[in-house]
Design a protein around this motif. Sequence first.
Motif, PDB file in Angstrom:
ATOM      1  N   ASP A  79       2.714  -4.730  63.653  1.00 29.66           N
ATOM      2  CA  ASP A  79       3.462  -5.504  62.659  1.00 29.66           C
ATOM      3  C   ASP A  79       4.604  -4.731  62.020  1.00 29.66           C
ATOM      4  OD1 ASP A  79       2.237  -8.212  62.070  1.00 29.66           O
ATOM      5  OD2 ASP A  79       0.435  -6.985  61.933  1.00 29.66           O
ATOM      6  N   GLN A  80       4.431  -3.409  61.830  1.00 38.18           N
ATOM      7  CA  GLN A  80       5.363  -2.650  60.994  1.00 38.18           C
ATOM      8  C   GLN A  80       5.914  -1.430  61.723  1.00 38.18           C
ATOM      9  OE1 GLN A  80       1.919  -1.995  59.505  1.00 38.18           O
ATOM     10  NE2 GLN A  80       1.657  -4.026  58.613  1.00 38.18           N
ATOM     11  N   ALA A  81       7.162  -1.118  61.408  1.00 44.56           N
ATOM     12  CA  ALA A  81       7.770   0.140  61.830  1.00 44.56           C
ATOM     13  C   ALA A  81       8.533   0.690  60.627  1.00 44.56           C
ATOM     14  CB  ALA A  81       8.714  -0.059  63.015  1.00 44.56           C
ATOM     15  N   PHE A  82       8.665   2.011  60.545  1.00 47.01           N
ATOM     16  CA  PHE A  82       9.332   2.563  59.361  1.00 47.01           C
ATOM     17  C   PHE A  82      10.273   3.697  59.736  1.00 47.01           C
ATOM     18  CE2 PHE A  82       5.555   5.229  59.817  1.00 47.01           C
ATOM     19  CZ  PHE A  82       6.007   6.506  59.513  1.00 47.01           C
ATOM     20  N   PHE A  83      11.204   3.932  58.825  1.00 48.26           N
ATOM     21  CA  PHE A  83      12.121   5.062  58.912  1.00 48.26           C
ATOM     22  C   PHE A  83      12.359   5.534  57.482  1.00 48.26           C
ATOM     23  CE2 PHE A  83      16.520   6.610  58.440  1.00 48.26           C
ATOM     24  CZ  PHE A  83      16.495   7.690  59.313  1.00 48.26           C
ATOM     25  N   ILE A  84      12.342   6.862  57.269  1.00 51.54           N
ATOM     26  CA  ILE A  84      12.549   7.426  55.934  1.00 51.54           C
ATOM     27  C   ILE A  84      13.595   8.530  56.030  1.00 51.54           C
ATOM     28  CG2 ILE A  84      11.459   8.505  53.918  1.00 51.54           C
ATOM     29  CD1 ILE A  84       8.760   7.520  54.960  1.00 51.54           C
ATOM     30  N   GLU A  85      14.495   8.561  55.072  1.00 57.59           N
ATOM     31  CA  GLU A  85      15.461   9.648  54.975  1.00 57.59           C
ATOM     32  C   GLU A  85      15.679   9.992  53.511  1.00 57.59           C
ATOM     33  OE1 GLU A  85      19.154   8.381  56.659  1.00 57.59           O
ATOM     34  OE2 GLU A  85      19.436   6.727  55.242  1.00 57.59           O
ATOM     35  N   ARG A  86      16.143  11.196  53.262  1.00 58.41           N
ATOM     36  CA  ARG A  86      16.449  11.594  51.897  1.00 58.41           C
ATOM     37  C   ARG A  86      17.671  10.838  51.409  1.00 58.41           C
ATOM     38  NH1 ARG A  86      12.526  14.265  49.107  1.00 58.41           N
ATOM     39  NH2 ARG A  86      14.192  14.356  47.571  1.00 58.41           N
ATOM     40  N   ALA A  87      17.660  10.484  50.130  1.00 56.38           N
ATOM     41  CA  ALA A  87      18.797   9.813  49.485  1.00 56.38           C
ATOM     42  C   ALA A  87      18.948  10.427  48.109  1.00 56.38           C
ATOM     43  CB  ALA A  87      18.567   8.309  49.391  1.00 56.38           C
ATOM     44  N   GLY A  88      19.820  11.421  47.985  1.00 60.81           N
ATOM     45  CA  GLY A  88      19.944  12.153  46.739  1.00 60.81           C
ATOM     46  C   GLY A  88      18.652  12.873  46.435  1.00 60.81           C
ATOM     47  N   ASN A  89      18.122  12.659  45.227  1.00 56.84           N
ATOM     48  CA  ASN A  89      16.846  13.271  44.855  1.00 56.84           C
ATOM     49  C   ASN A  89      15.654  12.430  45.281  1.00 56.84           C
ATOM     50  OD1 ASN A  89      18.068  15.478  43.590  1.00 56.84           O
ATOM     51  ND2 ASN A  89      18.341  14.328  41.681  1.00 56.84           N
ATOM     52  N   GLY A  90      15.929  11.249  45.834  1.00 58.81           N
ATOM     53  CA  GLY A  90      14.863  10.350  46.240  1.00 58.81           C
ATOM     54  C   GLY A  90      14.862  10.094  47.733  1.00 58.81           C
ATOM     55  N   TRP A  91      14.565   8.873  48.108  1.00 54.99           N
ATOM     56  CA  TRP A  91      14.453   8.521  49.514  1.00 54.99           C
ATOM     57  C   TRP A  91      15.016   7.121  49.768  1.00 54.99           C
ATOM     58  CZ3 TRP A  91      10.437  10.227  46.464  1.00 54.99           C
ATOM     59  CH2 TRP A  91       9.916  11.496  46.759  1.00 54.99           C
ATOM     60  N   ARG A  92      15.357   6.889  51.003  1.00 55.04           N
ATOM     61  CA  ARG A  92      15.622   5.538  51.493  1.00 55.04           C
ATOM     62  C   ARG A  92      14.543   5.229  52.525  1.00 55.04           C
ATOM     63  NH1 ARG A  92      20.204   3.490  55.742  1.00 55.04           N
ATOM     64  NH2 ARG A  92      20.071   1.243  55.297  1.00 55.04           N
ATOM     65  N   VAL A  93      13.862   4.121  52.309  1.00 47.17           N
ATOM     66  CA  VAL A  93      12.792   3.708  53.210  1.00 47.17           C
ATOM     67  C   VAL A  93      13.176   2.382  53.846  1.00 47.17           C
ATOM     68  CG1 VAL A  93      10.368   3.064  53.429  1.00 47.17           C
ATOM     69  CG2 VAL A  93      11.030   4.865  51.813  1.00 47.17           C
ATOM     70  N   LEU A  94      13.266   2.365  55.171  1.00 45.05           N
ATOM     71  CA  LEU A  94      13.478   1.132  55.922  1.00 45.05           C
ATOM     72  C   LEU A  94      12.132   0.732  56.517  1.00 45.05           C
ATOM     73  CD1 LEU A  94      16.850   1.876  57.761  1.00 45.05           C
ATOM     74  CD2 LEU A  94      16.486   0.595  55.648  1.00 45.05           C
ATOM     75  N   TYR A  95      11.715  -0.485  56.230  1.00 45.15           N
ATOM     76  CA  TYR A  95      10.403  -0.952  56.651  1.00 45.15           C
ATOM     77  C   TYR A  95      10.598  -2.253  57.409  1.00 45.15           C
ATOM     78  CZ  TYR A  95       5.274  -1.064  56.094  1.00 45.15           C
ATOM     79  OH  TYR A  95       3.921  -1.028  56.298  1.00 45.15           O
ATOM     80  N   ALA A  96      10.410  -2.191  58.711  1.00 48.77           N
ATOM     81  CA  ALA A  96      10.671  -3.338  59.583  1.00 48.77           C
ATOM     82  C   ALA A  96       9.376  -4.086  59.866  1.00 48.77           C
ATOM     83  CB  ALA A  96      11.300  -2.862  60.889  1.00 48.77           C
ATOM     84  N   ILE A  97       9.422  -5.407  59.690  1.00 47.00           N
ATOM     85  CA  ILE A  97       8.249  -6.254  59.880  1.00 47.00           C
ATOM     86  C   ILE A  97       8.522  -7.233  61.025  1.00 47.00           C
ATOM     87  CG2 ILE A  97       6.620  -7.823  58.777  1.00 47.00           C
ATOM     88  CD1 ILE A  97       6.793  -5.012  57.500  1.00 47.00           C
TER      89      ILE A  97
END
Length: 481
Positions: A71-89
């Motif tokens: 059902d799910q796939a993900f990708f994570i990268e740093r974004a400044g001091n936080g993160w960007r999370v792409l969550y594909a359904i």
Amino acid sequence: MTPLHLTADAAHDELAARLAAIPVELELPREFSPEVIAEAEAAAAHPDLPEADQTDIDFVTMDPPGSTDLDQAFFIERAGNGWRVLYAIADVPAFVTPGGAVDEEARKRGQTVYAADGRIPLHPTVISEGAASLLPEQVRGAFVWDHTLDASGNVTVTSVARARIRSRRQLDYPASQADLAAGRGPDAALLGMLRDVGRARIALEAQRGGASLSTPEILVSMEDGRYTLDRRRLLPIEDWNAQLSLMTGMAAATMMLDGGVGILRTMPAADPAAVDKFRRQARALGLPWPEDQRYGDYLRMLDGDDPKHLAILHAAASLFRGAGYTAFDGSAPENTAQAAVGAPYAHVTAPLRRLVDRFGLVLCEALSAGTAVPDWAREALPELPKIMARSSNVANRLDRMTLDAVEAALLVQRIGDEFEAVVLSAGGMSGSQHRDGGRVQLLDPAVEGVCDGHLEPGTDVRVRLTEADIASGSVRFALAG
């Protein structure tokens, strides 16, 4: 924990017959009609792929070993001091025509259920394990959630839109946990960010009062033609991965509430009487729940491998009751919270296996884009809570009946034998004394059953097996000596 195997052919044959009969008793259809299969095959042969293209992003999936309905796939990268999370359904709506044969059959089933001899899927496998599944190196349509997180893991911006994706690899939990611990493999950096995001989200869950029961997972499966029973603790990486789904479900609920239309997964706060009773039980078991500590924090400190802690976790199930679905169109419902999550929450991350998620995804896509919610999705909202309640009840009964039958089969040839056990619960309270009878769990094999005699929760006892019946799933003990 080592899986438990049946060794007696007669017991195995009786168990196999019983497990095959349970889905029939519950009227769970294993097959799809020719009309449903034909419609599913046609949709799978000509998928409606989105125009937006995100196939350049290195998505991965993470599931139990051998999974095919992804059902799910993900990708994570740093974004400044936080993160960007792409969550594909998985883009299940692209394969299901509203009002068509697949749609109508899915509404009858409600969800995928997991029998001991294989799952009974919500959709034909040509969709759920084929054209819609986010299998590696396959171009697939997906609803891609784009979350921006700050350094503490708070979501600051969220959107969702359909796009083409391609998962690069299919990861599984045990191998990923090992790779992360060893700092090896092509996904070491990604897994490290999953760990960091997961831990940040778990800390936020504690702050908002969320909670979960960390009891061992019970697995009934077939191995080399024989049924096995396994109880195992979840790996840390499974909890971190689950936090991505929880985060997305919370974002979906916020979108729905802001947009004035949707369906939430709700659960009321525990009844005060149940809380008071649980406090008494925890105190009696020698591990009082401090008055100034939130119950989520208290439960997180418990260890399901400790007999006394396990008895407390067993008692804590009384605090997790009343979960259901609440649909609304116009004004927000009076109760919007999911008490275990500690926030409004919606199911949108498992559309291959759960009917309601397909509708939630379509609602959120429209709300995120500022376009009209499709009429077919809006019109279905009032009936979805009833469908999901019915299917969840059947799934729970299947799980319970299956486990009862397997546990009885493991012990059927050991009537009269004695075992070491821990008392999980007693039959009730009378003043400060527990009434006779209750439930115990054997230490080896790890089987639960009713036990006669004067029991005190959390205590170690020696019990004698007095009954083990595969047909009824009944296992009963008495205090030994």
